[in-house]
Design a protein around this motif. Sequence first.
Motif, PDB file in Angstrom:
ATOM      1  N   MET A 284      25.299  29.672  20.580  1.00 32.85           N
ATOM      2  CA  MET A 284      24.608  28.541  20.335  1.00 32.85           C
ATOM      3  C   MET A 284      25.057  27.605  21.757  1.00 32.85           C
ATOM      4  SD  MET A 284      24.594  27.271  16.507  1.00 32.85           S
ATOM      5  CE  MET A 284      24.662  28.546  15.245  1.00 32.85           C
ATOM      6  N   THR A 285      24.123  26.858  21.922  1.00 36.27           N
ATOM      7  CA  THR A 285      24.018  25.976  23.012  1.00 36.27           C
ATOM      8  C   THR A 285      24.735  24.565  22.434  1.00 36.27           C
ATOM      9  OG1 THR A 285      22.016  24.584  22.619  1.00 36.27           O
ATOM     10  CG2 THR A 285      21.978  26.543  23.882  1.00 36.27           C
ATOM     11  N   GLN A 286      25.331  23.786  23.509  1.00 31.33           N
ATOM     12  CA  GLN A 286      25.979  22.327  23.053  1.00 31.33           C
ATOM     13  C   GLN A 286      25.045  21.863  22.052  1.00 31.33           C
ATOM     14  OE1 GLN A 286      27.927  20.699  26.315  1.00 31.33           O
ATOM     15  NE2 GLN A 286      28.912  19.339  25.188  1.00 31.33           N
TER      16      GLN A 286
ATOM     17  N   TRP B 187      24.685  22.592  18.464  1.00 32.40           N
ATOM     18  CA  TRP B 187      25.997  22.226  18.010  1.00 32.40           C
ATOM     19  C   TRP B 187      26.071  20.664  17.848  1.00 32.40           C
ATOM     20  CZ3 TRP B 187      28.775  25.361  15.159  1.00 32.40           C
ATOM     21  CH2 TRP B 187      28.761  26.780  15.523  1.00 32.40           C
TER      22      TRP B 187
ATOM     23  N   LEU C 112      23.470  20.117  14.726  1.00 28.13           N
ATOM     24  CA  LEU C 112      24.191  20.394  13.328  1.00 28.13           C
ATOM     25  C   LEU C 112      25.352  19.398  12.850  1.00 28.13           C
ATOM     26  CD1 LEU C 112      24.156  24.413  13.875  1.00 28.13           C
ATOM     27  CD2 LEU C 112      22.835  23.031  12.598  1.00 28.13           C
ATOM     28  N   ALA C 113      26.172  18.960  14.096  1.00 31.29           N
ATOM     29  CA  ALA C 113      27.302  18.466  13.529  1.00 31.29           C
ATOM     30  C   ALA C 113      26.760  16.977  13.043  1.00 31.29           C
ATOM     31  CB  ALA C 113      28.216  18.176  14.682  1.00 31.29           C
TER      32      ALA C 113
END
Length: 98
Positions: free
Chosen positions: A1-3, A6, A9-10
Amino acid sequence: MTQTLWIILAGAVVTYLTRIGGHLALSRLERVPPRLEAALDAVPAAVLTTLVAPALTTAGPLEFCAIIVAALVALRAGLMTMFFAGAAVLVAGRWLMG
């Protein structure tokens, strides 16, 4: 997954936990204390201010006009009416200007 994914999602997880945590904490109280209720009532205005203030510093004449209209409507109407009035001025102005 790309940064970026992430980070999204976070952010979603933290937002969810914040909402659930607040609900769980308030559900344990039999009665909400007046100071807490006053603080919670101030949250929408604080969030709106954090969104509008940076935009106001870089706003052009049309955006500034929309903010003024929204502020005037806010003196007499609710939050949603204020939002729609400001958005209507912005959309109409952009449509008229081409």
